[in-house]
Design a protein around this motif. Structure first.
Motif, short mmCIF file in Angstrom:
data_model
loop_
_atom_site.label_atom_id
_atom_site.label_comp_id
_atom_site.label_asym_id
_atom_site.label_seq_id
_atom_site.Cartn_x
_atom_site.Cartn_y
_atom_site.Cartn_z
N GLY A 201 0.81 -1.20 0.00
CA GLY A 201 0.00 0.00 0.00
C GLY A 201 0.85 1.26 0.00
O GLY A 201 0.54 2.24 -0.71
N MET A 202 1.94 1.26 0.79
CA MET A 202 2.83 2.41 0.80
C MET A 202 3.47 2.65 -0.57
O MET A 202 3.58 3.78 -1.04
CB MET A 202 3.94 2.20 1.84
CG MET A 202 3.45 2.24 3.28
SD MET A 202 2.92 3.91 3.73
CE MET A 202 2.52 3.65 5.47
N GLY A 203 3.86 1.56 -1.22
CA GLY A 203 4.43 1.68 -2.55
C GLY A 203 3.42 2.23 -3.55
O GLY A 203 3.75 3.07 -4.40
N ALA A 204 2.16 1.77 -3.43
CA ALA A 204 1.12 2.26 -4.33
C ALA A 204 0.86 3.75 -4.12
O ALA A 204 0.68 4.51 -5.07
CB ALA A 204 -0.16 1.46 -4.13
N LYS A 205 0.85 4.18 -2.87
CA LYS A 205 0.61 5.60 -2.58
C LYS A 205 1.77 6.46 -3.08
O LYS A 205 1.56 7.57 -3.61
CB LYS A 205 0.42 5.81 -1.08
CG LYS A 205 -0.91 5.26 -0.57
CD LYS A 205 -1.24 5.76 0.82
CE LYS A 205 -0.35 5.13 1.87
NZ LYS A 205 -0.77 5.54 3.25
N GLY A 206 3.01 5.97 -2.96
CA GLY A 206 4.16 6.72 -3.47
C GLY A 206 4.12 6.86 -4.98
O GLY A 206 4.37 7.94 -5.53
N ALA A 207 3.79 5.75 -5.67
CA ALA A 207 3.71 5.81 -7.13
C ALA A 207 2.62 6.76 -7.58
O ALA A 207 2.78 7.51 -8.56
CB ALA A 207 3.46 4.41 -7.69
N ASP A 208 1.49 6.76 -6.85
CA ASP A 208 0.38 7.66 -7.21
C ASP A 208 0.77 9.11 -7.00
O ASP A 208 0.38 10.00 -7.78
CB ASP A 208 -0.85 7.31 -6.39
CG ASP A 208 -2.05 8.16 -6.76
OD1 ASP A 208 -2.46 8.14 -7.93
OD2 ASP A 208 -2.58 8.87 -5.87
N ALA A 209 1.56 9.38 -5.94
CA ALA A 209 1.99 10.75 -5.68
C ALA A 209 2.86 11.28 -6.82
O ALA A 209 2.71 12.42 -7.27
CB ALA A 209 2.74 10.81 -4.36
#
Length: 371
Positions: free
Chosen positions: A197-205
């Motif tokens: 989830g953290m990786g997904a949020k970083g990529a989205d940012a």
């Protein structure tokens, strides 16, 4: 055969040495300067190309984001859900979804189904929270989970019960959604706190930053493209007009190349045959010359006064008063000038006759006699 050539320079070479050193430094400096400039030019060209590709990608992402916004706004207007707060509610739902590791595109796709089912943006954003938990619980995308929640809201709970096994069948829409929310509660937050989830949020940012930058170029493209499109269209028309004329020329060129290839193939075939014929002719000439050579079977005649074994030679030498070493001394024949086979044979015969007379072995004198 390779021939080696050694050149030795004598005298004062200091000026030559200085000239060569100066030339070496000049060439090296020019090469270094050219290499640095070439690297710089290559870096600039690479940077420009990379920048163009990056701008294209960013503007494409920004254009896709704008298209998604327009689509969702159309759904809101079509369902009559547009209010003064609807835009702010959608933006808040997107921000909340990003905190739970859902992209703005995923949130908009989920809201489309829920707004269509409820006709209310506020109610749709409430159901979106349940759909997000269901999506993480069932391992499906948010659009699928939102569609299932939207159908359950309309009284069709089959799709939602397939995503969450164990739910009671035949319950009211409100009870079905409440039960699904209870069974899947907290799943979206749990995923958002995980490494994935953290990786997904970083990529989205990072994607959001790209969309923002690309959005800045969209007005520029909006001004440039109207002027550029006619040029591109005219260029396409030019190509379309030229192709009918170019195709025959290309075919003619292909035909000419085919003719040239055939001619070359024929000429090469002739050359191969000529070389083969010359080789055979030379071989035939060599055989003919060998057949007419009068000396081809010539060999030295056998001289009877040279025969005998070592013992007889020793006896003859003893009778003539000469030692064995003198009798067995080698006969040296020096022949100079042009080599005539018959002349050589006569010379050899004369020398051997004289030698035989000296050692007392001439047949006319008898063994052991000498003149």
């Amino acid at each position: 055969m390779a021939v080696g050539l050694t050149v030795e320079i004598r005298g004062d070479t200091s000026k030559l040495d200085r000239a060569l050193d100066s030339s070496k430094q000049s060439v090296g400096g020019f090469g270094g300067m050219l290499g640095k400039n070439a690297l710089a030019i290559g870096a600039i060209a690479t940077g420009v190309g990379a920048a163009a590709v990056a701008v294209t990608a960013l503007t494409s992402a920004a254009a896709a984001d704008a298209a998604e916004q327009a689509k969702l706004e159309a759904v809101i207007r079509a369902t009559g859900a547009a209010t003064a707060e609807s835009t702010a509610q959608v933006n808040a739902a997107i921000a909340a979804g990003q905190e739970r590791a859902f992209t703005d595109s995923e949130t908009r796709a989920g809201l489309e189904s829920l707004i269509t089912a409820t006709g209310d943006v506020g109610k749709a954003t409430e159901l979106l929270t349940t759909a997000q938990d269901v999506a993480r619980f069932a391992g499906v995308d948010l659009a699928t989970a939102s569609d299932a929640v939207a159908k359950a809201h309309a009284g069709q709970d089959m799709q939602l019960r397939r995503l969450i096994p164990g739910m009671a069948k035949g319950a009211t829409a409100a009870d079905t959604i409440a039960q699904a929310s209870k069974l899947a509660a907290g799943q979206a937050d749990i995923y958002a706190e995980s490494a994935a989830g953290m990786g997904a949020k970083g990529a989205d940012a990072f994607a959001e930053i790209g969309e923002t930058v690309g959005g800045a170029f969209l007005p520029v493209l909006a001004e440039v493209l109207p002027a550029l499109l006619p040029i591109l269209k005219s260029f396409g028309q030019l190509i379309t007009a030229l192709l009918p004329a170019l195709i025959p020329l290309v075919k003619l060129l292909a035909g000419v190349l085919g003719i040239v290839a055939n001619v070359l193939s024929t000429v090469i075939g002739w050359l191969i045959k000529l070389v083969t014929w010359i080789g055979r002719a030379m071989g035939a000439v060599g055989d003919f010359l060998s057949s007419i050579n009068p000396l081809r079977n010539f060999r030295m005649p056998d001289l009877p006064f040279i025969g005998g074994n070592a013992a007889a030679a020793g006896t003859t030498a003893a009778r003539s008063g000469r030692s064995g070493a003198q009798a067995s001394a080698p006969v040296v024949i020096n022949i100079t000038g042009a080599l005539d086979p018959e002349g050589v044979a006569r010379s050899v015969s004369r020398v051997l006759n004289r030698h035989a007379i000296r050692v007392g072995r001439h047949p006319a004198l008898g063994a052991g006699q000498s003149r």
